[in-house]
Enzyme design. Structure first.
Site, mmCIF file in Angstrom:
data_model
loop_
_atom_site.group_PDB
_atom_site.id
_atom_site.type_symbol
_atom_site.label_atom_id
_atom_site.label_comp_id
_atom_site.label_asym_id
_atom_site.label_seq_id
_atom_site.Cartn_x
_atom_site.Cartn_y
_atom_site.Cartn_z
ATOM 1 N N SER A 215 0.849 -1.192 0.000
ATOM 2 C CA SER A 215 0.000 0.000 0.000
ATOM 3 C C SER A 215 0.892 1.252 0.000
ATOM 4 O O SER A 215 1.687 1.433 -0.921
ATOM 5 C CB SER A 215 -0.949 -0.046 1.199
ATOM 6 O OG SER A 215 -2.038 0.825 0.999
ATOM 7 N N ASP B 255 -9.723 -3.611 -5.599
ATOM 8 C CA ASP B 255 -9.171 -2.826 -4.494
ATOM 9 C C ASP B 255 -9.754 -1.414 -4.488
ATOM 10 O O ASP B 255 -9.748 -0.730 -5.503
ATOM 11 C CB ASP B 255 -7.647 -2.754 -4.661
ATOM 12 C CG ASP B 255 -6.940 -2.321 -3.396
ATOM 13 O OD1 ASP B 255 -7.487 -1.472 -2.682
ATOM 14 O OD2 ASP B 255 -5.859 -2.850 -3.132
ATOM 15 N N HIS C 190 -8.335 -4.867 -1.382
ATOM 16 C CA HIS C 190 -7.092 -4.405 -0.756
ATOM 17 C C HIS C 190 -6.538 -5.394 0.265
ATOM 18 O O HIS C 190 -5.342 -5.525 0.421
ATOM 19 C CB HIS C 190 -7.358 -3.057 -0.073
ATOM 20 C CG HIS C 190 -6.128 -2.293 0.292
ATOM 21 N ND1 HIS C 190 -5.274 -1.750 -0.649
ATOM 22 C CD2 HIS C 190 -5.606 -1.959 1.493
ATOM 23 C CE1 HIS C 190 -4.296 -1.116 -0.044
ATOM 24 N NE2 HIS C 190 -4.455 -1.223 1.260
#
Length: 688
Positions: free
Chosen positions: A540, A625, A660
């Site tokens: 991320s 995501d 995600h």
């Protein structure tokens, strides 16, 4: 036809797009990849997946073995430590062979018959992805609101289940954050809606039981796009609380939970750079805030009828060296979660002023935090403890007797794990500006400092999010094969207090990347590893870190794992329709302003790819995501393929089902870890 002749190195088609801002023109040849509905895009992602499968084909048996090894350490038929709430004991358990939890409760005593609230295995069986979000039990214990996501974009559907009859009411509330909370009338449910496009949580509604959800009342609209909103009930059960928060400020509204149709009252109006959070006890509110220059936060209190800042009085004043992270209120005691010199502390203070002490912890590489303590009247603090070498424990500490009882210690199956076979320590690297940056290391005892050890260096370094040194049974698959695992506590997190975060954001963001690189250089200098054996890992915003670091010093790393990486910083931050963008301006800066545009462009991984040698790389993402859009890693890999001058591996793996957090089953996610570990171990020539 063999697989080899069918599989070529993928090369995305170039379709020139000019992006102009501040009279600066950027050419983006892979902008077209941002259309999830375009079959050409899906084809490209599938081609990349096929290529990854082909390149990693020789490790497939090893991946399966790693998966079984990691799964084999996890106790399949596991049960949480029960906690008591409003007359019921609540227990979460896993059954052997099942991927999802079963939520249960027992009335009054643990010997009572079990009531199954939700069996997620049954609920998940028709979906590739499943997540049960929050659940909230009504005060009379007869109903549960619960939230389900079957896509992975964190857009939850709330429904209500009658716990007496087992009936799930047909009303569905779509596109929520998952959390909901009951008023004290057992009829009114408050919940939070998301913006359909940006997924920002922006509106609080209330629903009346047995009414059409289309008739639900909007209670609050957070119009400022840099804020998110949420709703919950105080631990005292007296107040429904609506919160609004941005990166640099917060605001709360309160309403007596006995009068759900009343008007919410603002606690303290929002002011830029004023952050606060509130907890109710008896006739007072306790406030954690950075007001009046309290960079590391302090604790204050005020009467529940006079809540404006001018009435707040200090309880625990600000301390320059101590970050105040959290509190838990009990009838006779206050527990404070503090951080000093990077280490967590639990401080216990009696309301009568007679006691004020810390629970003792020995190590420098541990994590402790306040657990689930829903009962005000309890004489017991539940907290969790683990370290890089010790599995996690849930511990009950009795305020009166001063005794600790371990309620549960994580079991590591497989027969091989003994904590005394591993060693952990904290070391400090000196960054280029003279600042000392801590790292937590763990490895198997007996390693030699000769530069030949494979080492995986992990960091995150954004949002003030601190990566504490914690135990992982999965990680043992690397440690047992000779890897050193390192967490670099770089600026941008809050490991060394709030200033540590402030010095790694906005126009100080480069410190985050420099710290990581300088930690790598220290590890090489001290002979823990060498560039032929050093690997970097981040996900991320930590994936942004990976992208920046390999543009700056690719020669330091033999391989890189980048999970759901945020790498197209400038374009994403200029697109305010993308989820989360507007709320991020105070973290990264607003590129609509020239100074921030230029600074961001100077480190944005996608904008700085150039013709040179890059390390071996495995990049992972999820098609659905919502936090980092799949096209960022896809574009980045396409551009790297076009420009890089080496013959190292460059692989992109896209999960076509998940978002995600990756796959939703508790063991499914291990398959991606097995791929990542096989990638690293293969580069070290280790296949068993």
């Amino acid at each position: 036809m063999s697989l080899k002749s069918m599989v070529q190195i993928p090369q995305a088609i170039k379709k020139t797009k000019k992006l102009t801002k501040h009279k600066d023109v950027r050419i983006d040849n892979y902008y077209w990849l941002n259309d999830r509905e375009n079959p050409e895009v899906i084809d490209y992602l599938n081609t990349e997946n096929a290529y990854t499968k082909y390149v990693m084909q020789h490790t497939e048996a090893f991946q399966k073995a790693l998966f079984e090894e990691m799964k084999g350490r996890i106790k399949e038929d596991d049960t949480s430590v029960p906690y008591k709430l409003n007359g019921y004991w609540y227990i979460t358990r896993y059954e052997k062979g099942q991927d999802y939890p079963v939520y249960t409760r027992k009335k009054d005593s643990l010997e009572a018959p079990e009531e199954i609230l939700f069996d997620c295995n049954n609920m998940a069986k028709d979906f590739a992805f499943f997540n049960l979000g929050s659940m909230s039990i009504s005060p009379d214990n007869t109903m549960a609101s619960f939230a389900v996501d079957t896509v992975g974009r964190r857009q939850y559907t709330i429904q209500i289940k009658n716990l007496v009859t087992g009936e799930i009411y047909p009303d569905k509330i779509l596109n929520t954050t998952s959390s909901s909370t009951w008023a004290n009338d057992n009829k009114t449910l408050f919940y939070c809606m998301k913006d359909e496009v940006t997924l920002r949580s922006h509106k609080i509604f209330k629903h009346k039981l047995h009414t059409d959800t289309n008739e639900d009342t909007e209670v609050f609209h957070e119009a400022d796009e840099t804020f998110n909103t949420f709703v919950y009930k105080s631990k005292s059960k007296k107040y429904i609380i609506i919160g609004s928060s941005s990166t640099v400020s917060s605001e709360y509204r309160i309403l007596n939970a006995d009068t759900p149709d009343g008007d919410f009252k603002i606690f303290q109006k929002r002011k830029r750079d004023l952050e606060y959070s509130i907890a109710h006890y008896e006739n007072s509110f306790y406030i954690i805030s950075n007001c009046n220059g309290a960079t590391n936060f302090k604790l204050l209190k005020t009467n529940e009828l006079t809540t404006e800042k001018k009435y707040w009085e200090d309880v625990i004043p600000h301390r320059k060296e101590v970050l105040l992270e959290d509190i838990e209120i009990f009838k006779d005691y206050l527990v404070v979660n503090e951080r000093e010199n990077g280490l967590n502390n639990l401080r216990i203070i009696s309301w009568n002023g007679a006691e004020d002490y810390y629970l003792p912890f020995e190590s420098e590489t541990y994590t402790t935090y306040i657990g689930n303590n829903p009962d005000f009247d309890s004489n017991v603090l539940r907290y969790s403890y683990n370290s890089l070498t010790s599995p996690s424990s849930v511990i009950d500490y009795n305020f009166k007797t001063k005794q600790s009882e371990i309620k549960k210690e994580q079991v590591v199956l497989g027969g091989k794990f003994k904590k005394e076979n591993y060693e952990s320590k904290r070391v400090w690297a000196t960054a280029r500006d003279g600042v000392k940056v801590p790292m937590s290391l763990v490895y198997k005892k007996g390693i030699k400092l000769d530069g030949n050890n494979p080492l995986l260096q992990y960091a995150y370094g954004s949002y003030g999010s601190t990566i504490d040194p914690s135990f992982s049974s999965i990680r043992l698959s690397l440690l047992d094969r000779g890897f050193i695992y390192t967490i670099a506590h770089i600026r941008g997190g809050e490991y060394l207090g709030r200033d540590w975060y402030e010095n790694g954001k906005l126009l100080n963001k480069l410190n985050t990347f420099y710290d990581f690189i300088d930690c790598s250089k220290y590890l090489i200098e001290q002979k823990y590893t060498s560039p032929n054996h050093l690997y970097a890992y981040g996900g991320s915003a930590g994936g942004l870190l990976m992208g920046a670091v390999i543009n700056m010093n690719p020669e330091l790393y033999h391989g890189v794992l980048a999970a759901v990486p945020f790498v197209d910083v400038v374009t994403t931050m200029l697109d305010d329709t993308i989820p989360l963008t507007t709320g991020e301006y105070d973290e990264w800066g607003n590129p609509n302003e020239l100074e921030y545009y230029n600074y961001m462009k100077s480190y944005s991984p996608y904008d700085n790819v150039e013709p040179k040698n890059y390390p071996n790389m495995l990049v992972t993402t999820g098609l659905h995501d919502s936090q980092v859009q799949y096209w960022e890693p896809a574009k980045w890999v396409a551009k790297l393929r076009e420009l890089k001058t080496d013959t190292n591996k460059l692989l992109l793996h896209t999960d076509m089902d998940a978002g995600h957090g990756g796959a939703s089953g508790r063991f499914e996610s291990l398959k991606e870890v097995a791929l990542e570990y096989a990638f690293l171990l293969d580069l070290e020539g280790i296949h068993g």
